[in-house]
Design an enzyme around this catalytic site. Structure first.
Site, short mmCIF file in Angstrom:
data_model
loop_
_atom_site.label_atom_id
_atom_site.label_comp_id
_atom_site.label_asym_id
_atom_site.label_seq_id
_atom_site.Cartn_x
_atom_site.Cartn_y
_atom_site.Cartn_z
CE LYS A 139 -13.55 32.98 -29.46
NZ LYS A 139 -14.42 33.89 -29.99
C1 LIG Z 1 -9.30 34.56 -25.57
C2 LIG Z 1 -10.75 35.57 -25.99
N1 LIG Z 1 -11.21 36.37 -25.14
C3 LIG Z 1 -12.39 37.20 -25.42
C4 LIG Z 1 -12.76 37.18 -26.78
C5 LIG Z 1 -13.77 38.06 -27.19
O1 LIG Z 1 -15.01 37.27 -27.20
P1 LIG Z 1 -16.24 37.66 -28.11
O2 LIG Z 1 -15.70 37.70 -29.52
O3 LIG Z 1 -17.31 36.66 -28.03
O4 LIG Z 1 -16.41 38.83 -27.71
C6 LIG Z 1 -12.04 36.31 -27.69
C7 LIG Z 1 -12.69 36.01 -29.06
O5 LIG Z 1 -13.53 36.37 -29.42
C8 LIG Z 1 -11.06 35.45 -27.29
O6 LIG Z 1 -10.54 34.59 -28.32
N1 LIG Z 2 -11.97 36.44 -31.11
C1 LIG Z 2 -12.38 35.59 -31.86
C2 LIG Z 2 -13.00 36.42 -33.04
C3 LIG Z 2 -13.93 35.64 -33.89
O1 LIG Z 2 -15.05 35.62 -32.92
P1 LIG Z 2 -16.24 34.67 -32.99
O2 LIG Z 2 -16.64 34.30 -31.68
O3 LIG Z 2 -17.31 35.41 -34.03
O4 LIG Z 2 -15.85 33.30 -33.86
C4 LIG Z 2 -11.20 34.63 -32.41
O5 LIG Z 2 -10.42 34.32 -31.34
O6 LIG Z 2 -10.98 34.05 -33.45
#
Ligand SMILES: Cc1ncc(COP(=O)(O)O)c(C=O)c1O
Ligand SMILES: N[C@@H](CCOP(=O)(O)O)C(=O)O
Length: 465
Positions: A112
C-alpha cells in the site's frame, strides 16, 4: 483525461477532481473515459529507468494536463525515496521461471505504501493550491490504514480517519495506525468486519450533506490514483523480464481487487500480460466468480492473511463495467442488486471475456502455512501469509515455460509474526529501519458498525482539528 462513473449518473470530471472525489456521487467508481496506451517502443525504453521515472510516465498517462510533468516527476522522486530498497520494488528469482515482486520496502512494510506515498504528495499539491482542507476516511483490513496514516500524518491540508475491524488485524498492522500522535489522525476500531467498515465509508460518500460538510475524500482503492500508481510495478517487473518482447503472468493475492485490477490497467496501457491470477484465501468470492461466473457473498472468515478477509471487492465493479462493454445502466443494476441480495450472476459473454485474462484460485489455511514452510525450505525466503497465498496459487498457472510467473509479495513477514512463526517455527525479523512501535501508547476509539455513529465521530473530529 476525463473520468466517468461506472454507474453513469455522475458528470465526467478531470484527474485531480476524480482523485479528491474518491467515490463518484452516484455510488460508482471513476474510470478513464478512454484508455491511454504506450507504444511497444515506449515500454521497451523503460528498461534501465528508475522506478520514479517509470512512475512519472505511467501515472502521467492518467494525469493528462492536470499537473505539469516536472511537478509529477518531483512527487514521484520524493515518494519513492522513502523506500528502503534502491530498486523500490525488487524482483527476486525463486526458481527457473518463478519470481517474487517485493512490494514491501516502504515505511509500513506493505504494498500500500507504493501508491500511498504518492497520494500524500498529490493531495498536498492540489489542496495547497486550492486552499482547502479535506477529511479522508479510509476502511482497512490492516495495511491500507497504516500506509495512509503514514502518508498523511502531520499534513496541513488533510485529516484522516482510519476504520479497522476490531480484533481482525495483526497487532503490528494496528500499531502502524494507532501509535501516530499527530493531531490530524484518528483511528476507529469498528465492531464488525472489513466489509462493514467499507460499507460505512461508501454510505458516507452517498450522504451529500455529510460529504460536503466535512469535505470528504477517500484513499482506498476506490480512488483512481491508487490504481494508477499500483499499475506502475507491473511495468517495471515485466520489462525487467523481457517485456514488451515477452509475455509475463502475474499472480496477485487478492481482497478488494485493487491490485489485480491495476494489472488489468497495465495491460490496457499496452503491457503484454499473459494472465492475471486472483489468489484468495478462504474468503474466496473472487476466485469463485472467475471460476464459476457467480459473484456471491459469503460470511467473512478470519484467516492467517487478514488483509484479504474481504467478501465485497470494490474494484470488481470496475472490471464488470468493462466486461459488459461499459454499459453503466447494467453495472448500476447489477451492483445495486448485489448490495441487496449478495448475488450477481455474471452474464455468460462477460464471464467469458473475464476469463480471457483472469483466473481465480482459493488457497486453504493449511496450504498457506505449508507454503510458508516449503518456500523457506526450498528457497531460503521467509514470506508473509498473503504472499504465501499467491505462491500456492501460482502452482496452478497454466503458462508456457517461456512465460515468467511473477507472484506479488504484498507484505513483509514481520507484519504477521504469529502466523509466520506458527508456520515455520521461527519469528520473522523486522527490518532495521522500521521503528519499534511495540512500546508506544496506542490511541483509538471503539464504535459499533453503524454509519450514523461513525459520521458523528468524523463530524466532531473534522470540526476540532
Ligand atoms: C498484504 C496484502 N495483500 C493483499 C491484499 C489484497 O489486495 P487488494 O485489496 O488490492 O486485492 C491486501 C489488502 O488489500 C494486503 O494488505
Ligand atoms: N487489504 C486492504 C483493504 C483495503 O483495500 P484498498 O486497497 O481498497 O485500500 C487493507 O489492508 O486495508
Amino acid at each position: 483525461m476525463r473520468y466517468v462513473s461506472t454507474r453513469g449518473q455522475s458528470a465526467p470530471i478531470g484527474f485531480l477532481d476524480a482523485v479528491l472525489a474518491g467515490l463518484a456521487p452516484d455510488g460508482g467508481l471513476y474510470v478513464p473515459s478512454e484508455w491511454p496506451s504506450f507504444r511497444s517502443s515506449e515500454i521497451a525504453a523503460f528498461a534501465g529507468k528508475s522506478y520514479a521515472e517509470v512512475a512519472t510516465a505511467v501515472v502521467g498517462k492518467f494525469v493528462g494536463d492536470d499537473i505539469p510533468k516536472e511537478d509529477l516527476a518531483q512527487m514521484c522522486e520524493e515518494a519513492y525515496a522513502t523506500f528502503a530498497h534502491t530498486a523500490v520494488v525488487p524482483l527476486k528469482q525463486l526458481g527457473p521461471n518463478r519470481f517474487l515482486l517485493e512490494l514491501f520496502h516502504g515505511p509500513t512494510l506493505a504494498f500500500k505504501d507504493v501508491a500511498m506515498q504518492l497520494l500524500g504528495r498529490l493531495y498536498d499539491y492540489v489542496l495547497e493550491r486550492q486552499s482547502r482542507k479535506m477529511t479522508i476516511i479510509c476502511a482497512t483490513s490492516g495495511d491500507t490504514g497504516g500506509a495512509a496514516v503514514e502518508a498523511f500524518r502531520g499534513r496541513k491540508n488533510a485529516r484522516i480517519v482510519a476504520l479497522f475491524p476490531e480484533g481482525r488485524i495483526s497487532a503490528v498492522q494496528r500499531r502502524f495506525m494507532t501509535t501516530a500522535t499527530d493531531a490530524n489522525v484518528a483511528c476507529v476500531s469498528i465492531l464488525g468486519s472489513f466489509d462493514d467498515c467499507q460499507a460505512i465509508v461508501k454510505q458516507a460518500f452517498q450522504d451529500d450533506q455529510f460529504r460536503h460538510g466535512v469535505d470528504l475524500s477517500g484513499v482506498n482503492s476506490i480512488n483512481w490514483a491508487r490504481i494508477a500508481a499500483q499499475s506502475v510495478y507491473y511495468f517495471t517487473a515485466a520489462v525487467a523480464l523481457g517485456a514488451p518482447a515477452r509475455e509475463v503472468a502475474f499472480v496477485v493475492p487478492t481482497g478488494n481487487f485493487g491490485d489485480a485490477y491495476a494489472a488489468y490497467v497495465a495491460k490496457k496501457l499496452g503491457l503484454p500480460i499473459h494472465s492475471i491470477t486472483a489468489a484468495t484465501n478462504s474468503n474466496d468470492i473472487l476466485a469463485r466468480a472467475f471460476e464459476t461466473g457467480r459473484y456471491a457473498r459469503g460470511a467473512v472468515a478470519a484467516t492467517q492473511s487478514p488483509a484479504m478477509d474481504i467478501q465485497v471487492a470494490s474494484n470488481f465493479e470496475r472490471l464488470y463495467f468493462e466486461a459488459v462493454r461499459r454499459d453503466a445502466v447494467e453495472t448500476e443494476r447489477a451492483f445495486r442488486a448485489f448490495a441487496d441480495t449478495g448475488l450477481l450472476d455474471i452474464p455468460p459473454a462477460a464471464h467469458a471475456w473475464m476469463r480471457e485474462l483472469f483466473r481465480g484460485a482459493s488457497v486453504s489455511e493449511a496450504d498457506t502455512a505449508k507454503t510458508m514452510l516449503s518456500t523457506l525450505n526450498e528457497t531460503g525466503e521467509i514470506v508473509d501469509p498473503h504472499t504465501a497465498v499467491g505462491l500456492a496459487a501460482a502452482r496452478g498457472v497454466d503458462a508456457k515455460p517461456s512465460v515468467p510467473v511473477v507472484v506479488l509479495s504484498t507484505a513483509h513477514p514481520a507484519k504477521f509474526p504469529e502466523a509466520v512463526e506458527a508456520a515455520i517455527g521461527v519469528p520473522p525479523v523486522t527490518p532495521r529501519a522500521t521503528p519499534d512501535l511495540s512500546k508506544k501508547p496506542e490511541k483509538f476509539e471503539r464504535l459499533p458498525a453503524d454509519g450514523a455513529a461513525v459520521k458523528a465521530f468524523v463530524r466532531t473530529f473534522a470540526a476540532t482539528t
